[in-house]
Structure formats: C-alpha cells, structure tokens
Design an enzyme around this catalytic site. Structure first.
Site, PDB file in Angstrom:
ATOM      1  N   THR A  85       2.016   3.893  -3.637  1.00 25.84           N
ATOM      2  CA  THR A  85       3.354   4.212  -3.118  1.00 25.84           C
ATOM      3  C   THR A  85       4.166   2.926  -3.022  1.00 25.84           C
ATOM      4  OG1 THR A  85       2.466   4.130  -0.852  1.00 25.84           O
ATOM      5  CG2 THR A  85       2.751   6.309  -1.827  1.00 25.84           C
ATOM      6  N   HIS A 285       4.154  14.062  -9.154  1.00 25.19           N
ATOM      7  CA  HIS A 285       4.663  12.890  -8.442  1.00 25.19           C
ATOM      8  C   HIS A 285       5.150  13.272  -7.041  1.00 25.19           C
ATOM      9  CE1 HIS A 285       5.813   8.619  -9.598  1.00 25.19           C
ATOM     10  NE2 HIS A 285       6.366   8.694  -8.408  1.00 25.19           N
TER      11      HIS A 285
HETATM   12  C1  LIG Z   1       7.389   6.719  -0.954  1.00 28.04           C
HETATM   13  C2  LIG Z   1       6.613   6.996  -2.202  1.00 28.04           C
HETATM   14  C3  LIG Z   1       6.531   6.031  -3.183  1.00 28.04           C
HETATM   15  C4  LIG Z   1       5.802   6.273  -4.350  1.00 28.04           C
HETATM   16  N1  LIG Z   1       5.679   5.273  -5.281  1.00 28.04           N
HETATM   17  C5  LIG Z   1       4.906   5.474  -6.375  1.00 28.04           C
HETATM   18  C6  LIG Z   1       4.648   4.416  -7.284  1.00 28.04           C
HETATM   19  O1  LIG Z   1       5.104   3.283  -7.089  1.00 28.04           O
HETATM   20  N2  LIG Z   1       3.880   4.688  -8.374  1.00 28.04           N
HETATM   21  C7  LIG Z   1       3.352   5.931  -8.608  1.00 28.04           C
HETATM   22  O2  LIG Z   1       2.655   6.137  -9.601  1.00 28.04           O
HETATM   23  N3  LIG Z   1       3.551   6.941  -7.740  1.00 28.04           N
HETATM   24  C8  LIG Z   1       4.302   6.746  -6.628  1.00 28.04           C
HETATM   25  N4  LIG Z   1       4.470   7.760  -5.730  1.00 28.04           N
HETATM   26  C9  LIG Z   1       3.814   9.068  -5.968  1.00 28.04           C
HETATM   27  C10 LIG Z   1       2.418   9.070  -5.356  1.00 28.04           C
HETATM   28  O3  LIG Z   1       1.558   8.185  -6.030  1.00 28.04           O
HETATM   29  C11 LIG Z   1       1.782  10.482  -5.425  1.00 28.04           C
HETATM   30  O4  LIG Z   1       1.786  10.957  -6.748  1.00 28.04           O
HETATM   31  C12 LIG Z   1       2.520  11.487  -4.531  1.00 28.04           C
HETATM   32  O5  LIG Z   1       2.977  10.880  -3.358  1.00 28.04           O
HETATM   33  C13 LIG Z   1       1.573  12.645  -4.194  1.00 28.04           C
HETATM   34  O6  LIG Z   1       2.195  13.608  -3.410  1.00 28.04           O
HETATM   35  P1  LIG Z   1       2.080  13.653  -1.809  1.00 28.04           P
HETATM   36  O7  LIG Z   1       2.994  12.578  -1.290  1.00 28.04           O
HETATM   37  O8  LIG Z   1       2.576  15.013  -1.479  1.00 28.04           O
HETATM   38  O9  LIG Z   1       0.635  13.413  -1.441  1.00 28.04           O
HETATM   39  C14 LIG Z   1       5.183   7.537  -4.554  1.00 28.04           C
HETATM   40  C15 LIG Z   1       5.257   8.513  -3.545  1.00 28.04           C
HETATM   41  C16 LIG Z   1       5.949   8.252  -2.379  1.00 28.04           C
HETATM   42  C17 LIG Z   1       5.987   9.312  -1.312  1.00 28.04           C
END
Ligand SMILES: Cc1cc2nc3c(=O)[nH]c(=O)nc-3n(C[C@H](O)[C@H](O)[C@H](O)COP(=O)(O)O)c2cc1C
Length: 387
Positions: A85, A285
């Site tokens: 994240t 995502h």
């Molecule tokens: C604040 C935030 C930032 C994120 N940044 C990235 C990132 O830098 N790279 C990435 O592959 N996924 C990113 N994601 C997606 C997460 O890796 C993941 O796929 C997603 O949060 C899963 O869903 P959930 O939040 O409902 O568990 C981000 C998610 C959030 C909430």
C-alpha cells in the site's frame, strides 16, 4: 497495561476502521478507505463476498485446527500476505516498518510498495519480516532494473508486478478533499490537520523532529523529492506501455519468485503461466482503479481450474473478516492479500494496531474453520449453489 491491550475494545476490522477515521485527516482517510468514480465496485466487492456461502461438515473433531499455509515454498502460520500500500508511512510515522513488524509477529510476509515512504533497506533492517517487493514499472526501464537490484540486495525474494494500473485512476474525492501526491498546502488541508492533532503529533511532528520529511524512498536519489513538490523527472513516472515483454524481462532478470498482481481473466492467467510466472493475485485492486471491473470472486473458480495446477493463486479485494479469507480459499486461492484492514490498524495504533487487526482476522478464521468442521485450510468448502 500493554499497548496491545489498549485495543481490547476493537473487536473487528470495522471498529479499527472507525478508529482510523477518527484519527486521520479526512483527506488521508478517504485516500485509504474509498474506491474510485461512483464507488460501485467497492460495494460490489462486499456483496460478491457475502453471496458466497460455505458448507459446514458436522461431527468433526476440531479440537485442533491448523491455519498453516505453504506460500511460494515457505511455511507460514496463516494464509495471509500484507498487501503493498502506497504511502503507509503517512498514516503512522514509519508506517511501513510498523506494518512489517506486525506481519513479522504473525509470521506472514509483508509486501513493500514501490511507492513506500520507507526504504526496503530500512524495513529489512528494522522489522525482521519476510519481505516481498511490489513493482510499478517506470518509464525508464534501466532505472527500474536498478530498483530491482536494490530490492534483491535488501533480501526480498518475491517480486510482485502490479499489472492493473495501466493508467492513473479517477478518484474525484481526492480532488475535492485536496489530498494528492505531491501534497499541497492549502487552508483546507491545514484545517484538516489541525482537527486531527493525534495524527499531527505522531506523523508530522515526528517528521519535523527527526528531519525525515516524507519522500518516496525508492526513487533514485537524484530524483527524490519531498512529497510536497512535483517529481523532478519523467523517467520515474509510471509507464503506460507495460506489456508481456516486461514480464519476459523480469523473468530473465529476477532470480526469485515472480508474481503478477491484478489478473481478472482466464486468458491472462494462462499467459502469465506460459511466461514462467510463479503466482498470480486475482484482484481488482480493492476497487480503487476501475469502477466497472469484475470482482475476483467472479473469476477465481475458473482461473483455479485453468492454471491452479501450474501456479499458486492468491486473491484480494474486500477482506474484512476471517470468513472472507475462508471464502477466497474455498474458491481456490492459496492465500489472500490484505490492504485496508491492516492500514486501519496501523492508523489506529502503529505496529500494535496492525497486530490487533491480524490477531482478530486470525481468530475469526479459526472460528470459521471450527464451525465448518475444517481442520486444515484445504478442507474449507463452498456450499453448492442452489439449483
Ligand atoms: C491506500 C492504498 C494504497 C495502495 N497502494 C498500492 C500500491 O502501491 N501497489 C499495489 O500493487 N497495490 C496497492 N494497493 C492495493 C492493495 O495492494 C490491494 O490490492 C487492495 O488494497 C486489496 O483490497 P482491500 O484493501 O479491500 O484488502 C493499495 C491499496 C490501498 C488501500
């Protein structure tokens, strides 16, 4: 009173979410909590998971259940990876280290984002977690390969290429609430911070006191800027021409395990497999990128059938309960990634807060398994869909 017992009133992920909402400036809370465009997909992810019923086997001795999982060749006590994240280091000072410490305590991997505020070198030195590294491909591929060398040297053995962010997502609430990277100073932002003094004390004052002004730690040193300023170079903007050729390049260059995150089609899962990828993450995502995307639960069973014997399959997007982990596993996933749930935890109380969330999810998963008569993860079954 131990720090962990300070969270005894936090009984589930929603409680942690409300605690995070109270603590964080609104712009930052919305950045971690919300979806994109009309936010249809974020609700749809919840509904899709809720629609999956699990089938209990009765009269099974469940005095001992095991949540042990083998993920990419390593045994872990839980089938969970803390998802990458961006900017977790704004949610709590050294937020990425706090998340990695919580992951280490639970014995699970922590996936460091390319857009982390804390460098993988510091996280490795201070957290002692099994680290994975998530990659966004920069326009300048040579610089991207240098970053891979850094990640490998720091001890990451698993590389996660995020494939579902071909262009920048449309998040209107960030425009309305004024939150964005680079951070912009405005009266609204200043008021938002002033109304959340506990966050200001732990994150902003800590940054001022230590002189560690937030910056994207994985940018090459000559391009690294404070988050308040525009990026200095287009070379490290996210590339829009990412294709399977990049997967070929990564497969040649990366000596460890290679994972592609953000797959939602059977054909793409098959292509990943033919490129020698070790695992995929079936994910939308967390509903943050494409509001009309299908959900991982829609495609997971077909993807598992097509490639489950050749690659490991992970899933994410929407896990808020241990039962959600069981649901993804019942559809064929070997493990799940968790994004927001642990971010709420770290926002609420750093490493202890994130550990509380992981403990709750683990306890819920065990309860679900006991009720299902599932002594191990492989015994969790989906209920037959009604005729
Ligand atoms: C604040 C935030 C930032 C994120 N940044 C990235 C990132 O830098 N790279 C990435 O592959 N996924 C990113 N994601 C997606 C997460 O890796 C993941 O796929 C997603 O949060 C899963 O869903 P959930 O939040 O409902 O568990 C981000 C998610 C959030 C909430």
């Amino acid at each position: 009173m131990t720090a962990r017992s300070a969270f005894t009133r936090i009984l589930n992920v929603e409680d942690a979410r409300q605690a995070a909402r109270r603590r964080l400036p609104r712009g930052l809370f919305e950045y971690i909590d919300r979806g994109c465009e009309d936010e249809v997909s974020i609700l749809a992810n919840r509904r899709r998971l809720d629609a999956i019923a699990l089938s209990p086997a009765v009269l099974v001795d469940v005095a001992r259940t095991s949540t042990e999982a083998e993920l990419l060749g390593k045994q872990h006590p839980l089938p969970i990876v803390v998802a990458p994240t961006a900017v977790a280091g704004l949610v709590w000072h050294d937020g990425e280290i706090a998340l990695a410490q919580a992951a280490a305590r639970s014995g699970i991997p922590f996936c460091v984002s390319t857009q982390s505020i804390t460098s993988i070198e510091r996280i490795a030195a201070e957290a002692g977690a099994d680290l994975w590294f998530q990659l966004y491909i920069w326009k300048n591929r040579r610089r991207m390969l240098d970053l891979l060398d850094r990640a490998w040297a720091a001890g990451a053995e698993t590389l996660v290429l995020t494939a579902d962010t071909a262009v920048g997502p449309n998040r209107e609430y960030n425009l309305r609430n004024g939150f964005g990277i680079p951070l912009k100073l405005s009266w609204r932002a200043a008021l938002d911070v002033a109304l959340h003094p506990r966050w200001a004390a732990t994150v902003m004052l800590h940054a001022l006191a230590t002189g560690q002004v937030p910056t994207y730690a994985h940018y090459p040193a000559e391009f690294r800027t404070r988050l308040g300023r525009e990026a200095l170079s287009d070379e490290i903007s996210l590339a829009k021409d990412v294709t399977w050729d990049d997967i070929r390049l990564l497969r040649q260059r990366w000596p460890g395990k290679l994972v592609v995150k953000g797959i939602l089609r059977v054909e793409d899962a098959l292509t990943a497999s033919s490129h020698g990828v070790d695992a995929i993450v079936v994910s939308n995502h967390g509903a943050r990128n494409l509001d009309c995307a299908s959900g991982p639960t829609d495609v997971l069973p077909r993807i598992t059938e097509a490639v489950g014997d050749r690659m490991e399959i992970f899933a994410d997007s929407g896990v808020r309960r241990g039962a959600d982990i069981a649901r993804f596993l019942a559809l064929g996933a070997r493990g799940v990634m968790i994004g927001r749930a642990t971010l709420y935890g770290v926002a609420m109380g750093g490493s202890e807060g994130a550990a509380r969330v992981l403990d709750l999810l683990s306890a819920e998963l065990r309860t679900t398994m006991g009720m299902l008569g599932a002594r191990e993860l492989g015994s969790i079954r989906r209920a037959e869909p009604s005729p």
